[in-house]
Structures are given as structure tokens and as C-alpha cells.
Motif scaffolding. Structure first.
Motif, PDB file in Angstrom:
ATOM      1  N   ALA A  74       0.845  -1.198   0.155  1.00 22.68           N
ATOM      2  CA  ALA A  74      -0.088  -0.071  -0.099  1.00 22.68           C
ATOM      3  C   ALA A  74       0.931   1.252  -0.066  1.00 22.68           C
ATOM      4  O   ALA A  74       0.430   2.013  -0.592  1.00 22.68           O
ATOM      5  CB  ALA A  74      -0.942  -0.169   1.151  1.00 22.68           C
ATOM      6  N   GLN A  75       1.876   1.175   0.756  1.00 24.50           N
ATOM      7  CA  GLN A  75       2.846   2.345   0.722  1.00 24.50           C
ATOM      8  C   GLN A  75       3.513   2.374  -0.693  1.00 24.50           C
ATOM      9  O   GLN A  75       3.861   3.603  -1.097  1.00 24.50           O
ATOM     10  CB  GLN A  75       3.944   2.180   1.668  1.00 24.50           C
ATOM     11  CG  GLN A  75       3.297   2.353   3.308  1.00 24.50           C
ATOM     12  CD  GLN A  75       4.339   2.039   4.331  1.00 24.50           C
ATOM     13  OE1 GLN A  75       5.374   1.410   4.130  1.00 24.50           O
ATOM     14  NE2 GLN A  75       4.319   2.697   5.635  1.00 24.50           N
ATOM     15  N   ALA A  77       2.363   1.787  -3.385  1.00 27.13           N
ATOM     16  CA  ALA A  77       1.252   2.188  -4.486  1.00 27.13           C
ATOM     17  C   ALA A  77       0.900   3.648  -4.154  1.00 27.13           C
ATOM     18  O   ALA A  77       0.799   4.205  -5.354  1.00 27.13           O
ATOM     19  CB  ALA A  77       0.030   1.584  -3.988  1.00 27.13           C
ATOM     20  N   ASP A  78       1.240   4.191  -2.891  1.00 29.09           N
ATOM     21  CA  ASP A  78       0.954   5.629  -2.761  1.00 29.09           C
ATOM     22  C   ASP A  78       2.503   6.507  -3.202  1.00 29.09           C
ATOM     23  O   ASP A  78       2.299   7.599  -2.965  1.00 29.09           O
ATOM     24  CB  ASP A  78       0.673   6.119  -1.409  1.00 29.09           C
ATOM     25  CG  ASP A  78      -0.889   5.269  -1.025  1.00 29.09           C
ATOM     26  OD1 ASP A  78      -1.754   5.090  -2.060  1.00 29.09           O
ATOM     27  OD2 ASP A  78      -1.249   4.883   0.042  1.00 29.09           O
ATOM     28  N   SER A  79       3.523   5.773  -3.302  1.00 29.39           N
ATOM     29  CA  SER A  79       4.841   6.545  -3.467  1.00 29.39           C
ATOM     30  C   SER A  79       4.857   6.979  -4.790  1.00 29.39           C
ATOM     31  O   SER A  79       4.349   6.547  -5.863  1.00 29.39           O
ATOM     32  CB  SER A  79       5.790   5.535  -3.220  1.00 29.39           C
ATOM     33  OG  SER A  79       5.759   5.064  -1.922  1.00 29.39           O
ATOM     34  N   ASP A  80       5.655   8.173  -5.001  1.00 32.96           N
ATOM     35  CA  ASP A  80       5.816   8.909  -6.341  1.00 32.96           C
ATOM     36  C   ASP A  80       7.201   8.385  -6.765  1.00 32.96           C
ATOM     37  O   ASP A  80       8.121   7.973  -5.933  1.00 32.96           O
ATOM     38  CB  ASP A  80       5.938  10.188  -6.132  1.00 32.96           C
ATOM     39  CG  ASP A  80       6.634  10.926  -5.487  1.00 32.96           C
ATOM     40  OD1 ASP A  80       7.420  10.143  -4.747  1.00 32.96           O
ATOM     41  OD2 ASP A  80       6.958  12.262  -5.446  1.00 32.96           O
ATOM     42  N   SER A 103       4.479   1.660  -8.689  1.00 33.21           N
ATOM     43  CA  SER A 103       3.238   2.092  -7.915  1.00 33.21           C
ATOM     44  C   SER A 103       1.949   1.539  -8.710  1.00 33.21           C
ATOM     45  O   SER A 103       1.087   1.178  -8.037  1.00 33.21           O
ATOM     46  CB  SER A 103       3.081   3.752  -8.266  1.00 33.21           C
ATOM     47  OG  SER A 103       4.152   4.337  -7.495  1.00 33.21           O
ATOM     48  N   ARG A 107      -0.492  -1.044  -6.975  1.00 32.50           N
ATOM     49  CA  ARG A 107      -1.922  -0.484  -6.855  1.00 32.50           C
ATOM     50  C   ARG A 107      -2.758  -1.827  -7.229  1.00 32.50           C
ATOM     51  O   ARG A 107      -3.796  -2.325  -6.638  1.00 32.50           O
ATOM     52  CB  ARG A 107      -2.272   0.728  -7.582  1.00 32.50           C
ATOM     53  CG  ARG A 107      -3.787   0.940  -7.571  1.00 32.50           C
ATOM     54  CD  ARG A 107      -4.418   1.205  -6.304  1.00 32.50           C
ATOM     55  NE  ARG A 107      -3.650   2.145  -5.477  1.00 32.50           N
ATOM     56  CZ  ARG A 107      -3.380   2.279  -4.162  1.00 32.50           C
ATOM     57  NH1 ARG A 107      -4.278   1.242  -3.435  1.00 32.50           N
ATOM     58  NH2 ARG A 107      -2.910   3.138  -3.517  1.00 32.50           N
TER      59      ARG A 107
END
Length: 119
Positions: A74-75, A77-80, A103, A107
Motif C-alpha cells: 500500500a505504501q 502504491a502511494d509512493s511517487d 506504483s 496498486r
């Protein structure tokens, strides 16, 4: 016969030059530092295994991501991309071609895990 030898020599020289250029390129951008490998060898298995579900993430990359604070799918997936690139640089890792897909892959994995858990 002399023409054939002359042409062959040109091809051999060009192949040699191309081989040297490719070797230098891969040496510059494809190396993984020994520190990153040591971190991966000493890292706990549970967190790395989850991140390694993503294509292109091996033990050394997973260790670098964990060091940067990215420990779960989850982290990730939210990372750029910039944060992940900085994590790779900080760990001394070379060019990582699949980084831009991590990412999106994370997701998809997170969504699939949520669907499976809901059943």
C-alpha cells in the motif's frame, strides 16, 4: 579474397567498439553496490517478501525501499517515482528500468488483495 578480409576486419572492429561501449554503459548504470546486497542479506524476510511481489523488485531493492520507509504494498502504491528514485540513489543502486511501473503494479496487487479479503 583481399576484399573479403578487408570487409571482415571492418565488421570485427565495429563489433569490438560496440562491445566496449555496451560494457562501459552497463558497468556505469547496471551495478548494484555491495552495501545494498549486504542490507538485503541482513534484512528481515517478511517485509521484503511482500515488496518482492512486484516485478523488478529484488531483495536489494526491497531493502532500499524499506530503509526509505516504504515497507508495504500500500505504501509503495502511494509512493511517487521521485521518492523511489531517491531511495535507490541513497542505497547506491544503479539504474532501475522498471521503477516507473512499481506504483501501478502495487496498486493492482493491493486492490486484488482487498477483493480477496472481502470474499
Amino acid at each position: 579474397m583481399a576484399w573479403f578480409v578487408g570487409q571482415s576486419l571492418v565488421v570485427i572492429v565495429l563489433a569490438f567498439i560496440l562491445g566496449v561501449a555496451v560494457g562501459r554503459f552497463s558497468a556505469r548504470f547496471g551495478n548494484v553496490s555491495t552495501d545494498a546486497h549486504r542490507q538485503a542479506d541482513n534484512a528481515p524476510e517478511s517485509n521484503g517478501d511482500e515488496l518482492q511481489r512486484i516485478e523488478g523488485i529484488d531483495a536489494a531493492v526491497a531493502a532500499a525501499l524499506r530503509t526509505a520507509g516504504i515497507r508495504t504494498i500500500a505504501q509503495l502504491a502511494d509512493s511517487d517515482d521521485d521518492a523511489m528514485r531517491e531511495a535507490m540513489r541513497a542505497a547506491g543502486l544503479g539504474f532501475v528500468p522498471s521503477l516507473s511501473t512499481w506504483s501501478r503494479q502495487a496498486r493492482l496487487v493491493a486492490d486484488r488483495d482487498a477483493e480477496t479479503a472481502a470474499r
